[in-house]
Design an enzyme around this catalytic site. Structure first.
Site, PDB file in Angstrom:
ATOM      1  N   CYS A  78       0.843  -1.204   0.000  1.00  0.00           N
ATOM      2  CA  CYS A  78       0.000   0.000   0.000  1.00  0.00           C
ATOM      3  C   CYS A  78       0.880   1.258   0.000  1.00  0.00           C
ATOM      4  O   CYS A  78       1.757   1.397   0.845  1.00  0.00           O
ATOM      5  CB  CYS A  78      -0.895  -0.004   1.234  1.00  0.00           C
ATOM      6  SG  CYS A  78      -1.818   1.516   1.419  1.00  0.00           S
ATOM      7  N   CYS A  84      -0.873   6.136   7.129  1.00  0.00           N
ATOM      8  CA  CYS A  84      -2.239   5.801   7.542  1.00  0.00           C
ATOM      9  C   CYS A  84      -2.284   5.168   8.925  1.00  0.00           C
ATOM     10  O   CYS A  84      -3.019   5.636   9.797  1.00  0.00           O
ATOM     11  CB  CYS A  84      -2.862   4.881   6.501  1.00  0.00           C
ATOM     12  SG  CYS A  84      -4.377   4.080   7.000  1.00  0.00           S
ATOM     13  N   CYS A 165      -8.367   1.648  -0.553  1.00  0.00           N
ATOM     14  CA  CYS A 165      -7.769   1.012   0.616  1.00  0.00           C
ATOM     15  C   CYS A 165      -7.673  -0.465   0.291  1.00  0.00           C
ATOM     16  O   CYS A 165      -8.665  -1.092  -0.080  1.00  0.00           O
ATOM     17  CB  CYS A 165      -8.662   1.238   1.832  1.00  0.00           C
ATOM     18  SG  CYS A 165      -8.228   0.190   3.222  1.00  0.00           S
ATOM     19  N   GLN A 289     -19.769  -7.928  12.137  1.00  0.00           N
ATOM     20  CA  GLN A 289     -18.360  -8.278  11.932  1.00  0.00           C
ATOM     21  C   GLN A 289     -17.877  -7.732  10.591  1.00  0.00           C
ATOM     22  O   GLN A 289     -18.584  -7.835   9.594  1.00  0.00           O
ATOM     23  CB  GLN A 289     -18.208  -9.794  11.963  1.00  0.00           C
ATOM     24  CG  GLN A 289     -18.463 -10.391  13.336  1.00  0.00           C
ATOM     25  CD  GLN A 289     -17.245 -10.323  14.240  1.00  0.00           C
ATOM     26  OE1 GLN A 289     -16.184  -9.833  13.852  1.00  0.00           O
ATOM     27  NE2 GLN A 289     -17.398 -10.808  15.456  1.00  0.00           N
ATOM     28  N   GLU A 339     -26.013  -9.372  26.481  1.00  0.00           N
ATOM     29  CA  GLU A 339     -25.211  -8.316  25.871  1.00  0.00           C
ATOM     30  C   GLU A 339     -25.606  -6.993  26.537  1.00  0.00           C
ATOM     31  O   GLU A 339     -26.756  -6.780  26.890  1.00  0.00           O
ATOM     32  CB  GLU A 339     -25.510  -8.316  24.358  1.00  0.00           C
ATOM     33  CG  GLU A 339     -25.265  -7.031  23.610  1.00  0.00           C
ATOM     34  CD  GLU A 339     -23.800  -6.626  23.541  1.00  0.00           C
ATOM     35  OE1 GLU A 339     -22.947  -7.487  23.294  1.00  0.00           O
ATOM     36  OE2 GLU A 339     -23.536  -5.433  23.777  1.00  0.00           O
ATOM     37  N   ASP A 387     -17.432 -14.258  24.479  1.00  0.00           N
ATOM     38  CA  ASP A 387     -16.722 -13.504  23.426  1.00  0.00           C
ATOM     39  C   ASP A 387     -16.571 -12.056  23.905  1.00  0.00           C
ATOM     40  O   ASP A 387     -17.179 -11.145  23.351  1.00  0.00           O
ATOM     41  CB  ASP A 387     -17.520 -13.586  22.113  1.00  0.00           C
ATOM     42  CG  ASP A 387     -16.824 -12.884  20.954  1.00  0.00           C
ATOM     43  OD1 ASP A 387     -15.650 -12.475  21.100  1.00  0.00           O
ATOM     44  OD2 ASP A 387     -17.453 -12.743  19.894  1.00  0.00           O
ATOM     45  N   CYS A 414     -10.495 -11.617  21.433  1.00  0.00           N
ATOM     46  CA  CYS A 414      -9.803 -10.708  20.506  1.00  0.00           C
ATOM     47  C   CYS A 414      -8.530 -10.164  21.147  1.00  0.00           C
ATOM     48  O   CYS A 414      -7.914  -9.242  20.627  1.00  0.00           O
ATOM     49  CB  CYS A 414     -10.728  -9.580  20.074  1.00  0.00           C
ATOM     50  SG  CYS A 414     -11.392  -8.632  21.443  1.00  0.00           S
TER      51      CYS A 414
END
Ligand code: SAH
Length: 458
Positions: A78, A84, A165, A289, A339, A387, A414
């Site tokens: 890129c 960026c 991008c 997602q 949630e 999660d 994550c």
């Protein structure tokens, strides 16, 4: 290592060897055990560096000259990679990225989790690791009287023009550039954050990979948008895949992209997309997602690890819009999702209905409060899926899991560091970590997702 005095000084030069990578993609070199973090340096490289910041436990250095290159180093494809900052690993081959992410997971399991010998499988990557993002949110600025759509240069608020991008779906690039040109033609001014004047703040494009449906969101400072009707007509004419054009008004002086008011200017309120067999309605504000192809891989892994037979009661903590919950529901007797964001639970219920899934129940609240309540009411899970966000699970939730004793826990994470920390707690509470499968959800960035399978020790 001398705990009192760091072995390096600011503005001095050192020759160092890199042995590791931080979670945000910087190289790690050590002098007498004292770590130095240097952007753009890779494990197995040697370099001359300059120290730019010294802290008690670590220093930050700048790469001055590479003396030995990693076999996995490449020129970032890129052209705006360095300015960026959206990607952190383009200077590493994709193969090298997958190896580094696996090593990162293995490292924290030993260091933080004190887990020896847990199998960490090779990272599941993408066959084609570019053009995967289904959502672009691009700030708008002005240059020489025209509009530019781009990104904020790192550590500044200047908007740099970006025509494309490389990790973005082409459709989104086309939408952003087309909308920018149409708004420019009709004299729309970009929002000026210093003066808090002007109109157009961001253009957002969302794309359904399976359905080919596109949503355009114009985020403006004022409700008034000059030539609104004409702009909408031209967008519709120029972009045949567009199913929805939405305006969101954000009047505040803030970095937060969205404001409170959202109106449909043309078409539908929702676009749709599928992950596996499950259909999702996506609104301007819905969480969804960003890499649906790899999301399928991640959820399939989680579902495999849950080993459902159809008889189980399952809980899904931190369920968002119910993506994993609905996947699980197809294979379980009953699924409960919890949630904290009320709008996400509205979406989850709508998505359950859309897919005619009637064995999923959702509740708004903190997982660490709602799940202990369910347990008190006599609801007991055979399998729990969690999660959580980057900070990991709340200790109260982990303790409830340990009390409730579901036979399996599937942990989707994550952030490998908090995963390792939480696995230690569950191990001490009677669980065994059977295996860990990292999945590359965000190629070329330093983000690393992993799924862990735990079983109750007999
Ligand atoms: N499982 C979902 C979303 C995971 S992201 C998916 O795969 O799409 C983590 C989610 O946890 C976010 O939706 C966030 O709003 C939610 N969250 C954060 N803290 C929470 C808490 N204490 N209790 C319940 N949910 C929480």
């Amino acid at each position: 290592m001398n705990a009192l005095k760091p072995p390096v000084q600011k503005n001095e030069y050192y020759d160092v060897a890199f042995e590791d990578m931080t979670h945000d993609g910087a190289g790690v070199a050590k002098i007498n055990g004292y770590p130095i973090f240097v952007s753009n340096a890779l494990p197995d490289e040697k370099a001359k560096i300059k120290i730019i910041k010294v802290n008690k436990g670590y220093a930050i250095g700048r790469l001055i000259e590479l003396q030995k290159e990693s076999d996995y180093r490449v020129d970032a494809p890129c052209p705006i990679y360095k300015q960026c900052g959206g990607c952190q690993l383009q200077h590493l081959t994709y193969e090298g990225q997958l190896l580094a992410k696996r090593k990162q997971v293995q490292g924290v399991m030993e260091r933080i989790g004190k887990l020896q010998g847990v199998p960490v499988h090779p990272v599941l990557g993408m066959a084609e690791p570019w053009r995967y993002r289904n959502k672009a949110q691009v700030p708008i600025g002005e240059r020489e009287g025209g509009l530019v759509a781009g990104f904020y240069q790192q550590r500044s608020h200047e908007i740099i023009d970006m025509k494309e991008c490389m990790i973005q779906q082409e459709t989104n690039d086309t939408v952003v550039q087309t909308v920018r040109a149409i708004c420019e033609k009709y004299g729309v001014r970009a929002y000026d954050e210093k003066k808090h004047k002007g109109t157009l703040r961001h253009v957002m494009s969302r794309y359904g990979l399976v359905t080919n449906e596109t949503m355009v969101v114009l985020i403006t400072r004022t409700e008034e948008l000059p030539n609104k009707k004409k702009i909408v007509e031209e967008i519709v004419a120029a972009l045949p895949g567009v199913k929805s054009i939405v305006q969101n008004v954000n009047q505040k002086k803030t970095n937060v992209i969205f404001g409170d008011k959202t109106t449909v200017l043309w078409g539908e309120e929702y676009i749709y997309d599928y992950i596996g067999d499950i259909k999702f309605a996506i609104s301007a504000r819905s969480f969804y997602q960003v890499n649906p192809e790899q999301t399928k891989v991640l959820y399939d892994t989680a579902l495999n690890y849950a080993e459902l037979t159809g008889e189980e009661t399952v809980m899904d903590a931190y369920c968002g819009i119910g993506t994993i919950t609905l996947f699980l529901a197809q294979k379980a007797k009953k699924v409960y999702g919890v949630e904290i964001v009320p709008e996400a639970i509205d979406d989850a219920r709508r998505n359950a209905e859309l897919n005619e899934i009637d064995n999923a129940e959702f509740e708004v609240g903190e997982a660490e409060v709602v799940i202990p309540n369910w347990y008190k009411q006599g609801i007991k899970a055979d399998v729990i899926v969690v999660d959580p966000p980057r900070k990991g699970c709340d200790e109260a939730l982990l303790n409830t899991i340990i009390d409730m004793k579901p036979k399996k826990v599937v942990y989707v994470s994550c952030n490998p560091a908090t995963l390792a920390r939480d696995l230690r707690v569950l191990e001490d509470g009677g669980y065994k970590t059977v295996e860990i499968q990292p999945v590359d959800m965000f190629p070329h960035t330093a983000h690393c997702e992993a799924v862990a399978k735990l079983e109750l020790k007999m």
